[in-house]
Write a protein that holds these residues in place. Structure first.
Motif, PDB file in Angstrom:
ATOM      1  N   GLN A 153       0.819  -1.208   0.000  1.00  0.00           N
ATOM      2  CA  GLN A 153       0.000   0.000   0.000  1.00  0.00           C
ATOM      3  C   GLN A 153       0.854   1.259   0.000  1.00  0.00           C
ATOM      4  O   GLN A 153       0.541   2.240  -0.682  1.00  0.00           O
ATOM      5  N   PHE A 154       1.954   1.253   0.753  1.00  0.00           N
ATOM      6  CA  PHE A 154       2.835   2.422   0.776  1.00  0.00           C
ATOM      7  C   PHE A 154       3.479   2.649  -0.589  1.00  0.00           C
ATOM      8  O   PHE A 154       3.659   3.798  -1.021  1.00  0.00           O
ATOM      9  N   MET A 155       3.858   1.578  -1.264  1.00  0.00           N
ATOM     10  CA  MET A 155       4.482   1.723  -2.581  1.00  0.00           C
ATOM     11  C   MET A 155       3.509   2.324  -3.590  1.00  0.00           C
ATOM     12  O   MET A 155       3.922   3.058  -4.505  1.00  0.00           O
ATOM     13  N   SER A 156       2.218   2.040  -3.447  1.00  0.00           N
ATOM     14  CA  SER A 156       1.242   2.590  -4.382  1.00  0.00           C
ATOM     15  C   SER A 156       0.831   4.021  -4.046  1.00  0.00           C
ATOM     16  O   SER A 156       0.386   4.756  -4.927  1.00  0.00           O
ATOM     17  N   LEU A 157       0.997   4.425  -2.790  1.00  0.00           N
ATOM     18  CA  LEU A 157       0.556   5.758  -2.374  1.00  0.00           C
ATOM     19  C   LEU A 157       1.670   6.794  -2.327  1.00  0.00           C
ATOM     20  O   LEU A 157       1.393   7.989  -2.368  1.00  0.00           O
ATOM     21  N   LYS A 158       2.920   6.362  -2.225  1.00  0.00           N
ATOM     22  CA  LYS A 158       3.995   7.338  -2.002  1.00  0.00           C
ATOM     23  C   LYS A 158       4.230   8.259  -3.197  1.00  0.00           C
ATOM     24  O   LYS A 158       4.856   9.318  -3.061  1.00  0.00           O
ATOM     25  N   ASN A 159       3.742   7.865  -4.376  1.00  0.00           N
ATOM     26  CA  ASN A 159       3.904   8.716  -5.570  1.00  0.00           C
ATOM     27  C   ASN A 159       2.636   9.488  -5.912  1.00  0.00           C
ATOM     28  O   ASN A 159       2.561  10.092  -6.985  1.00  0.00           O
ATOM     29  N   GLU A 160       1.655   9.460  -5.014  1.00  0.00           N
ATOM     30  CA  GLU A 160       0.442  10.240  -5.241  1.00  0.00           C
ATOM     31  C   GLU A 160       0.746  11.738  -5.132  1.00  0.00           C
ATOM     32  O   GLU A 160       1.722  12.151  -4.488  1.00  0.00           O
ATOM     33  N   GLU A 161      -0.089  12.548  -5.745  1.00  0.00           N
ATOM     34  CA  GLU A 161       0.180  13.981  -5.819  1.00  0.00           C
ATOM     35  C   GLU A 161       0.201  14.642  -4.441  1.00  0.00           C
ATOM     36  O   GLU A 161       1.022  15.516  -4.179  1.00  0.00           O
ATOM     37  N   TYR A 162      -0.693  14.222  -3.541  1.00  0.00           N
ATOM     38  CA  TYR A 162      -0.728  14.887  -2.240  1.00  0.00           C
ATOM     39  C   TYR A 162       0.500  14.544  -1.413  1.00  0.00           C
ATOM     40  O   TYR A 162       0.957  15.353  -0.588  1.00  0.00           O
ATOM     41  N   VAL A 163       1.084  13.357  -1.631  1.00  0.00           N
ATOM     42  CA  VAL A 163       2.324  13.005  -0.931  1.00  0.00           C
ATOM     43  C   VAL A 163       3.497  13.796  -1.510  1.00  0.00           C
ATOM     44  O   VAL A 163       4.344  14.312  -0.767  1.00  0.00           O
ATOM     45  N   LEU A 164       3.549  13.908  -2.832  1.00  0.00           N
ATOM     46  CA  LEU A 164       4.610  14.702  -3.467  1.00  0.00           C
ATOM     47  C   LEU A 164       4.517  16.165  -3.062  1.00  0.00           C
ATOM     48  O   LEU A 164       5.538  16.836  -2.835  1.00  0.00           O
TER      49      LEU A 164
END
Length: 389
Positions: free
Chosen positions: A272-283
């Motif tokens: 789950q972290f690998m799929s979310l870490k490149n989301e726009e709100y994380v960036l």
């Protein structure tokens, strides 16, 4: 003729039959403003099997909380004269066919089988004992705080009631089954909580940073998962000091199970972290200079809460089976404490099961509780899936 703009066509009051405007959703408008948990609960309520499973799980855990009140006898009580007594029938009609509003049991007496000379128990139809509710019995502490001697049901002396029979020492199987559920159903919850913490930390680090850190953590997980379960249980159980009290044994068993089961949750968190870490709100949070611990705790973890709840729910059945297997093999909880696995120890011998089949009753409680958790977990997983209607 002057054409109206498309936006005016779509939202015009006089254009409700417009081909494009008719596609605008007009029902379930509240779903667009509901929280994630509200949507999950709404979808979960439509899953009948999950709803029934949740109801039974609530009943089970209410039994855990009020085990001493529900059990007619205490954990240490036994009557050697009634060893291996079969389950007693509850009657509403007597031998003459008269109906009794209050259920009752007959007295029991022992005799010898004419061929095998084995002691058997039969009903004494001349003596009836009405079942009384909220009757007095062995003193205990309700919720561990309030001293009382009131039990849910029982019969007057010298009568006895064994609705699920007794074991080889004459101990009431129903009472031991209810009291044993406190161990069999609480160890998985505590074990999953510890496994979740370990899995969240190591899986989060592995999925967020990647690279050589991810490679090392994944090799450690693979090493843990490569060990055969039974020899690992035996090795860890052998490290438990002999003669420790029940509380310490409980803690050791929780640690052993958590030590083995955390790897599955860690991999769920990593994915789950690998799929979310490149989301726009994380960036955007990274660009704004937000620290890594805050990004993980404030942005990533809340985004996977629904997946974690599902993973935890589906991990509990495995821990129930692990505790039952360890206690059944003598590697876990030991007498004088009890659990469903301890109760099944008398079922290790085939001849014992053939003569006294009611000793397998705890097995059905294990199976039923595992199925309830699995069905509820499946329903929760479907409800948490945003692409499934």
């Amino acid at each position: 003729m002057k054409r109206l703009p498309l936006s005016k066509k779509l939202f015009s009051k006089n254009n409700t039959d417009n081909e494009v405007g008719s596609k605008i959703p007009t029902d379930n408008t509240e779903d667009y403003y509901a929280s994630q948990w509200s949507l999950i609960w709404k979808k979960l309520k439509k899953h009948k099997l999950a709803r029934f499973s949740l109801a039974f799980l609530i009943i089970f855990y209410l039994g855990v909380i009020f085990a001493d009140f529900i059990a007619p006898q205490g954990l240490q009580e036994y009557q050697s004269d009634y060893s291996n007594t079969p389950p007693m029938q509850i009657h509403f009609f007597d031998t003459e066919g008269n109906f009794h509003l209050r259920p009752f049991v007959y007295g029991i007496e022992s005799t010898r089988h004419p061929e095998t000379y084995r002691k058997v128990f039969v009903e004494d139809r001349d003596v009836m004992y009405p079942i009384q509710f909220f009757t007095e019995g062995k003193e205990y502490k309700l919720l561990g705080l309030i001293p009382t001697n009131i039990h849910l049901f029982g019969v007057e002396e010298p009568g006895e009631i064994f609705i699920l029979g007794t074991d080889g020492m004459g101990r009431d199987l129903f009472s031991r089954l209810v009291i044993g559920s406190r161990v069999s159903l609480s160890i998985p919850l505590v074990g999953v909580a510890i496994s979740l913490v370990i899995g969240l930390i190591l899986g989060g680090i592995s999925g967020y940073f990647g690279g050589w850190i991810d490679a090392i953590i994944q090799r450690i997980i693979e090493l843990f998962r490569s060990f055969p379960t039974l020899p690992l249980w035996m090795a860890l159980s052998a490290a438990i000091p002999a003669g420790i009290d029940v509380v310490m044994m409980y803690l050791y068993i929780v640690i052993i199970i958590s030590f083995i089961e955390w790897t599955g949750l860690a991999r769920v968190v990593r994915g789950q972290f690998m799929s979310l870490k490149n989301e726009e709100y994380v960036l955007a949070a990274r660009i704004a200079g937000v620290s890594t611990p805050k990004i993980i705790s404030k942005h990533l973890v809340p985004g996977i809460i629904s997946y974690l709840v599902v993973a935890v729910t589906l991990a509990i059945p495995g821990m129930i089976l692990a505790e039952t297997a360890m206690s059944f093999l003598g590697l876990g909880i030991r007498s004088p404490a009890t659990s469903w696995g301890v109760l099944l120890q008398e079922a290790q011998q085939i001849d014992n099961v053939a003569l006294y089949p009611w000793k397998l009753i705890p097995l059905f409680f294990v199976i039923f509780s595992v199925l309830c958790f699995n069905f509820f977990g499946d329903g929760l997983r479907d409800a948490a899936d945003p692409y499934k209607r």
